[in-house]
Scaffold this motif. Structure first.
Motif, mmCIF file in Angstrom:
data_model
loop_
_atom_site.group_PDB
_atom_site.id
_atom_site.type_symbol
_atom_site.label_atom_id
_atom_site.label_comp_id
_atom_site.label_asym_id
_atom_site.label_seq_id
_atom_site.Cartn_x
_atom_site.Cartn_y
_atom_site.Cartn_z
ATOM 1 N N VAL A 89 0.880 2.302 -10.032
ATOM 2 C CA VAL A 89 -0.220 2.156 -9.070
ATOM 3 C C VAL A 89 -0.817 3.539 -8.828
ATOM 4 N N TYR A 90 -2.132 3.644 -8.950
ATOM 5 C CA TYR A 90 -2.800 4.947 -8.838
ATOM 6 C C TYR A 90 -2.130 5.959 -9.759
ATOM 7 N N THR B 89 -2.510 9.625 -2.643
ATOM 8 C CA THR B 89 -1.776 9.952 -3.869
ATOM 9 C C THR B 89 -1.914 11.430 -4.201
ATOM 10 N N ASP C 139 -11.866 6.421 -1.673
ATOM 11 C CA ASP C 139 -10.625 5.633 -1.757
ATOM 12 C C ASP C 139 -9.512 6.378 -1.015
ATOM 13 N N VAL D 36 7.012 -4.384 -3.863
ATOM 14 C CA VAL D 36 6.011 -3.726 -4.712
ATOM 15 C C VAL D 36 6.257 -4.029 -6.183
ATOM 16 N N ALA E 208 2.646 0.327 -2.217
ATOM 17 C CA ALA E 208 3.132 1.099 -3.364
ATOM 18 C C ALA E 208 2.991 2.598 -3.119
ATOM 19 N N ASP F 164 -1.681 -4.772 2.287
ATOM 20 C CA ASP F 164 -2.239 -4.306 1.015
ATOM 21 C C ASP F 164 -1.084 -3.858 0.126
ATOM 22 N N ARG F 165 -0.878 -4.560 -0.980
ATOM 23 C CA ARG F 165 0.255 -4.260 -1.862
ATOM 24 C C ARG F 165 0.129 -2.877 -2.495
ATOM 25 N N ASP F 166 -1.086 -2.444 -2.783
ATOM 26 C CA ASP F 166 -1.262 -1.103 -3.338
ATOM 27 C C ASP F 166 -0.941 -0.040 -2.287
#
Length: 388
Positions: free
Chosen positions: A273-274, A191, A185, A268, A232, A227-229
């Protein structure tokens, strides 16, 4: 509060022992002369990142500046547990039956909740066994198990850096990166770099932190619009770059990063997220922290006064807001308001309050600004482990 050598006084003493002027220290730390002067004089409470930069410039560990404090033993007793959880990724034996990955996922969800709620002792109770179970699950289930393991190593990092163990924090992030790579990922790996940048800044490597953030942002930029993530994570990286730039006295770069974070955060939304809090509200909290480290006290107080925290925002983030608001008031030489903010921080997260170097530095700065320590300040100092 008993008179103890303040952080700022230690900075001044060690600087003079090194034969350095404030100008030379500021240049080497990448900070401003004004901020160095305010920290030394007890007119500003330095963030952990700014303290890291100053300590690095002086050639000492940050703990030399913060000084010996009464340690929160119930929390520091967890350190051997953290070390065991991080000891190895392949040297372990498990006698029982491995748990189903669904059960492990539920445990990691609980672990993440405890982390956001600053329930550090609860994390320490389950950490080593959960790591071993997830390592075992990684052999059988692959990527999904490694993603869960990365979150577990993140909790280890939280414990390590909250308790002031920079070496363990770096080890935890190494383990998190190892697991994130195996999860396949890219956003989880990004992150990890968001967290690593903070760890680098705390040891005075702010320039390296910005290089890491720039590289990571370039890697995920193609996905931000689709991609919304990804968007974020993009905002989180820019928020971090904004605060790191502020500790390096680069107001223009800090503003650019925070404006980009705010722009994308509108789409966002305020969410997690994550396992990272993102959205317009959190961008605002980073902007307050950056304003304080830039020495812009008036703007920092203005932002703090006009901030409305979402009711469902994690206790950890709310606590950081109150700590940075306290630092803003101290920068404006208003210790009474700062103490009120510190009371709020303690009420939200007593374990965090007890362990935090930022809290202790703020309390010492408040004591320096008050002619006579009030009962409220003395009570908070006791809660933070400062000798009364």
């Amino acid at each position: 509060m008993q008179e103890q050598e303040r952080v700022g006084a230690r900075v001044a003493r060690i600087r003079k022992q090194r034969g350095m002027t404030q100008v030379a220290l500021a240049k080497r730390a990448g900070s401003s002369v004004s901020m160095v002067s305010k920290v030394e004089g007890g007119y500003a409470s330095a963030s952990s990142q700014l303290l890291g930069a100053i300590a690095g410039a002086l050639g000492v560990d940050t703990t030399v500046l913060t000084g010996p404090q009464d340690r929160p033993e119930q929390l520091h007793e967890m350190v051997p547990t953290i070390r065991r959880a991080l000891a190895s990724v392949d040297l372990f034996e498990w006698d029982g039956e491995p748990q189903p990955i669904s059960a492990l996922r539920a445990q990691v969800v609980q672990l993440n909740t405890w982390r956001r709620d600053t329930k550090y002792r609860k994390i320490g109770q389950v950490l080593p066994d959960l790591v071993e179970q997830l390592l075992l699950a990684g052999r059988e289930h692959g990527e999904p198990a490694y993603a869960l393991l990365a979150d577990t190593y993140r909790a280890s990092n939280t414990l390590a850096h909250k308790l002031g163990y920079s070496d363990l924090s770096m080890t935890a992030l190494d383990r998190m990166e190892w697991a994130a790579v195996r999860s396949g990922d890219q956003l989880l790996l990004a992150t990890t770099n968001y967290l690593r940048a903070a760890a680098l800044a705390r040891i005075g490597a702010g320039k390296q932190a910005l290089l890491l953030l720039d590289r990571t942002m370039a890697e995920i930029e193609p996905f931000v619009e689709i991609d919304r993530d990804a968007a974020a994570v993009w905002t989180a990286l820019h928020m971090r770059a904004g605060t790191v730039s502020a500790t390096l006295a680069d107001a223009s770069r800090s503003q650019d990063h925070l404006e980009e974070a705010a722009r994308v955060a509108e789409n966002v939304g305020n969410r997690v997220v994550y396992e990272t809090t993102v959205g317009p509200a959190n961008v605002r909290l980073y902007a307050i922290a950056a304003a304080v480290d830039l020495g812009h006290g008036g703007r920092a107080v203005q932002l703090a006064k006009s901030t409305v925290l979402p009711g469902d925002m994690a206790a950890e983030r709310k606590t950081h807001f109150h700590l940075d608001a306290a630092r803003a008031y101290l920068l404006n030489r208003n210790p009474d308001e700062a103490i009120e903010e510190l009371h709020q921080a303690h009420a939200l997260a007593p374990e965090h309050f007890r362990a935090s170097t930022t809290v202790k530095t703020a309390l010492q700065t408040a004591a320096a600004q008050q002619r006579r320590a009030t009962y409220g300040l003395r009570a908070l100092a006791n809660q933070a482990g400062l000798v009364d």
